[in-house]
Structures are given as structure tokens and as C-alpha cells.
Motif scaffolding. Structure first.
Motif, PDB file in Angstrom:
ATOM      1  N   MET A  23      49.404  50.779  72.434  1.00  0.00           N
ATOM      2  CA  MET A  23      48.928  49.893  73.494  1.00  0.00           C
ATOM      3  C   MET A  23      50.072  48.961  73.865  1.00  0.00           C
ATOM      4  O   MET A  23      50.782  48.465  72.992  1.00  0.00           O
ATOM      5  N   LEU A  24      50.253  48.754  75.174  1.00  0.00           N
ATOM      6  CA  LEU A  24      51.278  47.847  75.648  1.00  0.00           C
ATOM      7  C   LEU A  24      50.618  46.648  76.309  1.00  0.00           C
ATOM      8  O   LEU A  24      49.802  46.804  77.225  1.00  0.00           O
ATOM      9  N   ARG A  25      50.981  45.446  75.855  1.00  0.00           N
ATOM     10  CA  ARG A  25      50.449  44.204  76.430  1.00  0.00           C
ATOM     11  C   ARG A  25      51.551  43.542  77.251  1.00  0.00           C
ATOM     12  O   ARG A  25      52.610  43.207  76.730  1.00  0.00           O
ATOM     13  N   VAL A  26      51.281  43.356  78.533  1.00  0.00           N
ATOM     14  CA  VAL A  26      52.247  42.796  79.469  1.00  0.00           C
ATOM     15  C   VAL A  26      51.911  41.339  79.745  1.00  0.00           C
ATOM     16  O   VAL A  26      50.751  40.996  80.007  1.00  0.00           O
ATOM     17  N   ALA A  27      52.915  40.476  79.703  1.00  0.00           N
ATOM     18  CA  ALA A  27      52.705  39.048  79.923  1.00  0.00           C
ATOM     19  C   ALA A  27      52.517  38.742  81.406  1.00  0.00           C
ATOM     20  O   ALA A  27      53.240  39.273  82.258  1.00  0.00           O
ATOM     21  N   ILE A  28      51.534  37.907  81.692  1.00  0.00           N
ATOM     22  CA  ILE A  28      51.375  37.321  83.024  1.00  0.00           C
ATOM     23  C   ILE A  28      51.368  35.809  82.799  1.00  0.00           C
ATOM     24  O   ILE A  28      50.313  35.214  82.566  1.00  0.00           O
ATOM     25  N   PRO A  29      52.545  35.186  82.802  1.00  0.00           N
ATOM     26  CA  PRO A  29      52.617  33.759  82.448  1.00  0.00           C
ATOM     27  C   PRO A  29      51.662  32.906  83.261  1.00  0.00           C
ATOM     28  O   PRO A  29      51.611  33.009  84.488  1.00  0.00           O
ATOM     29  N   TYR A  30      50.895  32.101  82.549  1.00  0.00           N
ATOM     30  CA  TYR A  30      49.852  31.219  83.103  1.00  0.00           C
ATOM     31  C   TYR A  30      48.993  31.922  84.151  1.00  0.00           C
ATOM     32  O   TYR A  30      48.419  31.305  85.033  1.00  0.00           O
ATOM     33  N   GLY A  31      48.892  33.255  84.044  1.00  0.00           N
ATOM     34  CA  GLY A  31      47.974  34.036  84.862  1.00  0.00           C
ATOM     35  C   GLY A  31      48.325  34.149  86.326  1.00  0.00           C
ATOM     36  O   GLY A  31      47.463  34.531  87.125  1.00  0.00           O
TER      37      GLY A  31
END
Length: 556
Positions: free
Chosen positions: A53-61
Motif C-alpha cells: 500500500m502506498l500512502r501519499v501526503a496531501i499537506p494540510y489537505g
């Protein structure tokens, strides 16, 4: 939103190539899995129940249409045509091949995205109010401060190997929409009596095996001292946090066992030593970061009110959606739109590649090219003219994205559970789907009103069940799935941890139990406007226990 500078581009590109080399060595057998594990985790790659599984960051959404289209492309090319938006305002892909992950990261880097520090014992993605910069009740936009924290914490040499993962959330309104009191550090942006900006600082919140509400250790911290004070907190934690027992390694345990007074004393002592260091934020730097988050120029659209009224009159389904999924904007001619990722009977938080592209198109055409991810696993268009709401609705409705249930009983938060996660004891998704289907009638949902159900498949509480008005925790008992119910939790400015109501329920009995709880609430509320959480706090658990377990409730 923030734009990468030359350093950011070079750093992320170098990190991608570094990880490509690590993957090549792992696939060739040069690196064993035990040695590879901490390296892949620092790059957002997990090994789940069935696949990586790869989790991608979305800073502060916060993201734009170009980035959303890239997320859709990744889902279509490298996964199974969908992505899962999380309670950390990130996105997860459940089926990538390990050999493809370097290419995925390279493509993400082309639109200024990455997966760095979405896992590991480090400071994770800093989250914020999903209505930031648009909400009518906001004191100030919290995202510039979240960005300052992101830059400071990225690959921080002192804090890359903490005792355990570390989570920070920032909100900028009296109404807490970022659940700051169940974070390791929660920051509440406010003004003092002199009108100066600063923060109320909370420390030691968290869910999981030992749920605790964070303690207020500073009522007002000047904005210039943000990094010095947060550094002081993390240093105290890094020094004294337990490394011998992962179940007691979070800062919440340190605060609980050492005492908030002693932890505060140590933080303040460290803060005073470094207060005048290079970490002190010059006002010019703060204001410079703020320019990245300047709201779009919103022209007056007074004609939109009449257009909105006509559309509501002509289309009842649109009227219901506008009433439930559109919140007041600071500009009276605009609204903030919640795009529900909770279709009746669907998987909470999932969006297909086609749906992501529809959201990108709508944002680009009608919402100033800005999209948010909420910690409640929905998407947000923060700036939509009232006169354009019907066009937005029509585009979303055609793609199954116009469910009018934001904040209602079917707007369920759920973790992936045993369908995907190797840590889970029970499934979350099928339970959420069954409850959603049971309560799917618009009339039934309107009668019930605001009610937040949250489901976790294990004690790690990725579904935030501890702060659900109704929380469900999947456990394993004698090889079978069982669901423990908690009531009275809340993740807003009046944060509370739900109370365990009694013995657990088998999967086939969970929905009936929820119906019993809801019917009990409807029977005891004083008026239709009394919400479930208010009614529960007024009467306590007793009537719900009696309804679920009979007169032997106290014994249960």
C-alpha cells in the motif's frame, strides 16, 4: 497553496531516485525485508494483508486540479482504478506493485507531491481545518503555520527517529474541525486581548489502545514562537518517551504518567533556552508564507442568490443537497461545498479515477482550482459562487458524488479494516455499508439529524471510533469478529472519549443495535433540534444500555 522552490524540487527528485535504488536492491535480494521495512515506511510504502500500500501526503489537505488528475492517473495506471482518502487528509493506494512505486513517486513529484513521512516514527502529515481560508467563523487561516511546520519537520535530523509516530493538527476557528485535542500536539489559532495572533497549545492527545484527550499547556503562544515551542515539546518527548514498549511510546503516555505539570515545566525550561534561537520566526517570513495561501479574488456575485433560489425551487434533490452539503463562506455570495465520498451502501472514503477527474474538472471550472481533503474522508470545494452551485451539483450528481449526507448518520468514517489491513481484527467496510443502507432514506436521515458514526477494525483506531458519537471497534473473540460499541465521543472543541456501552455484538447484529440506539435517542430527545451528542450528555448511558441489554444493563 504552497509551491515548491528549487530546493524542494531537487530534494524530492533525489529522494525518488534514492528509493528507486533501494527497491531495485530489495527486488534483487541484496536487501532483506527486515532491513528494507524501515526504509520503505519512510517513503510511505506499507506491506498490507494482500499487497503493498502506498500512502501519499496531501499537506494540510490542500491540492489543485492538476494534482487531483495525477492522483486519478495513478489509480488508473498503477492500481485498480480507485484511491482511498484517509483521516490524515492523505490518499492511499491499496494495490500497487513494489516495482512500480519508484515510477509512481516520480510522477507524483512532477506535480509537487510525495509520500515522505507518511509513515515511520517521525512527524507525520500536518493536518488542518478543511474549511481553512474560507470559513465565516475563522480567526485566521491555519495553513501557513501548517506549512511552516511541514518545512521544519521534513527529514528533521533530530526528529526522524522518535519513540513513535507523531501527529500535529492546526485549526483557526472557534469550532474545531481538525480534532486537535486527539493529537500529539494540537494548535488552536486565536487572538489575545491585544489583537495579536498566537496559539493555544494542547499536548498528549491520541486514540488507539489508550485514548486520551490532550492537555492545554499554553493558553497563548505568540506566533513568532511557534517553532521554538514545538521543538521544545518534541525534544522533551524524544528524551523521555519510552522506546522499550511501543504500546506506551506515544507522548500521551508520557504526559499521563509523568503528569502534565511536570511535562509543562520541562517544555517551558527547554523553550526558554532556545527561545531566541534561529527558530524564532521573523514576522516577514510568516507573512511571506501567508502569500502562498491568499484567498482567490472573489468577485461579488449578488445575482447568485436569485439563481440559487430558482434552482432549489425547480429541483428538490438539489435543494436537499445544498441545505446539507453547503456551508456559509466568509463572502456572502459564496459557499463551501462538501463532496461526500459516502454514497449509500458504498465504501467510505473511496473515489474512482473517473470521480477524481470530475472533481478536478469542477474545481478548475467553478471553484478557483482548489480542493481540500477533510479528516472525515470527504472532499471539499472551499470557494463556490452560489450562482454556480447548481452546475457543480449537476456535474457531481452525474458521477455519483452528490450524496446529500454531510454530517448525517450515513457520513460514516471507516478504516480499511480486515479487507486490507494486516493489523485489523474485524472488517469495517461491510459494517459501514450495511448501516448506510439501513439508514439511507433521506427522510430518515433528516429526522435523526447530526450523528457521527466512526468504525475501526482494530484498537489502533484509524477510524477514530473513540470520538464518534457512536463508535464501533472490531475485536476478535474466539476466532470470530465482534463489535464493541462506544457512545458519547466527540472530536470537536468539546472533545470527549466515548464510553464502552456493554458487551460486543456479532456482525449480523450490529445494525440492529445501531437502530436501537437511534430509536432510543429519538424517543428521549427534548426537541428535534437536540442532537444525539447533546441528548447523550444530558441523560448519560443508562437508557441506551437498558434498550440494548435489558434491565440487566448495569451488570453487563
Amino acid at each position: 497553496m504552497y509551491r515548491y522552490d528549487e530546493f524542494d524540487h531537487a530534494f524530492v527528485s533525489a529522494r525518488v531516485e534514492q528509493f528507486r535504488d533501494l527497491v531495485t536492491r530489495r527486488l534483487s535480494g541484496e536487501i532483506a525485508e527486515d532491513a528494507f521495512r524501515p526504509l520503505r515506511l519512510m517513503n510511505g510504502v506499507y506491506l498490507q494483508l494482500h499487497a503493498y500500500m502506498l500512502r501519499v501526503a496531501i499537506p494540510y489537505g490542500t491540492l489543485n486540479s492538476k494534482q487531483m488528475r495525477m492522483l486519478a492517473h495513478i489509480a488508473r495506471r498503477y492500481d485498480r482504478g480507485y484511491g482511498h482518502f484517509t483521516t490524515r487528509q492523505n490518499i492511499q493506494y491499496n494495490w500497487p506493485k513494489l516495482s512500480d512505486t519508484p515510477d509512481i513517486l516520480k510522477e507524483l513529484a512532477s506535480v509537487e507531491m510525495h509520500a515522505i513521512q507518511t509513515s515511520g516514527n517521525c512527524i507525520r502529515n500536518v493536518t488542518a481545518d478543511h474549511f481553512a481560508g474560507a470559513a465565516a467563523d475563522e480567526v485566521a487561516d491555519p495553513r501557513p503555520y501548517a506549512e511552516i511546520l511541514r518545512q521544519w519537520s521534513s527529514v528533521h535530523p533530530e526528529f526522524s527517529f522518535l519513540p513513535r509516530k507523531f501527529k500535529i493538527a492546526v485549526t483557526g476557528a472557534p469550532r474545531d474541525r481538525a480534532a486537535i485535542q486527539v493529537h500529539d500536539i494540537g494548535l488552536h489559532l486565536k487572538r489575545n486581548d491585544a489583537g495579536e495572533l498566537g496559539f493555544a497549545v494542547y499536548v498528549g492527545g491520541g486514540q488507539g489502545r489508550t485514548p486520551l484527550v490532550a492537555k492545554l499547556i499554553r493558553d497563548f503562544l505568540p506566533e513568532e514562537d511557534l517553532l521554538t515551542y514545538v521543538t521544545a515539546i518534541v525534544r522533551v518527548y524524544n528524551l523521555h518517551g519510552r522506546r522499550d514498549n511501543k504500546y506506551k511510546a506515544r507522548i500521551k503516555i508520557l504526559v499521563h504518567e509523568t503528569g502534565v505539570e511536570e511535562v509543562t515545566r520541562q517544555v517551558e525550561a527547554e523553550f526558554q533556552q532556545i527561545r531566541e534561537s534561529e527558530l524564532k520566526l521573523p514576522e516577514g517570513d510568516i507573512r511571506a508564507i501567508e502569500t502562498y495561501f491568499a484567498p482567490p479574488a472573489l468577485p461579488d456575485r449578488a445575482d447568485g442568490w436569485e439563481a440559487l433560489a430558482r434552482a432549489k425551487k425547480a429541483d428538490g434533490a438539489f435543494a436537499a443537497w445544498a441545505a446539507q452539503n453547503v456551508q456559509p463562506h466568509r463572502h456572502p455570495d459564496y459557499g463551501m461545498v462538501t463532496i461526500s465520498l459516502k454514497p449509500i451502501g458504498g465504501t467510505p472514503g473511496d473515489a474512482s479515477d473517473v470521480q477524481m477527474e470530475v472533481v478536478a474538472d469542477v474545481a478548475e471550472r467553478l471553484a478557483f482550482d482548489e480542493i481540500r481533503v477533510s479528516h472525515e474522508q470527504n472532499l471539499i470545494l472551499p470557494h463556490v459562487a452560489l450562482g454556480d452551485l447548481y452546475a457543480v451539483y449537476q456535474a457531481l450528481e452525474a458521477s455519483g458524488l452528490a450524496t446529500a449526507n454531510a454530517g448525517l448518520i450515513t457520513d460514516i468514517i471507516a478504516c480499511p479494516g480486515l479487507d486490507y489491513c494486516a493489523l485489523a481484527n474485524a472488517r469495517s467496510i461491510p459494517v459501514a455499508q450495511e448501516i448506510s443502507t439501513c439508514f439511507g432514506s433521506p427522510e430518515r436521515q433528516a429526522e435523526i439529524g447530526e450523528l457521527k458514526i466512526k468504525i475501526s477494525g482494530c484498537i489502533n483506531a484509524c477510524g477514530h471510533h473513540h470520538v464518534g458519537h457512536i463508535g464501533l471497534l472490531g475485536v476478535e473473540k474466539k476466532g470470530a469478529e465482534l463489535y464493541q460499541i462506544t457512545l458519547g465521543g466527540s472530536g470537536d472543541e468539546n472533545t470527549s472519549i466515548g464510553e464502552i456501552i456493554g458487551r460486543g455484538f456479532e456482525p449480523e447484529r450490529v445494525t440492529d443495535a445501531i437502530e436501537t440506539i437511534v430509536d432510543t435517542y429519538l424517543g428521549l430527545r427534548l426537541e428535534p433540534k437536540e442532537t444525539f451528542i447533546d441528548a447523550y450528555r444530558r441523560v448519560g448511558p443508562k437508557p441506551f444500555k437498558e434498550a440494548l441489554y435489558g434491565q440487566t444493563a448495569e451488570a453487563a
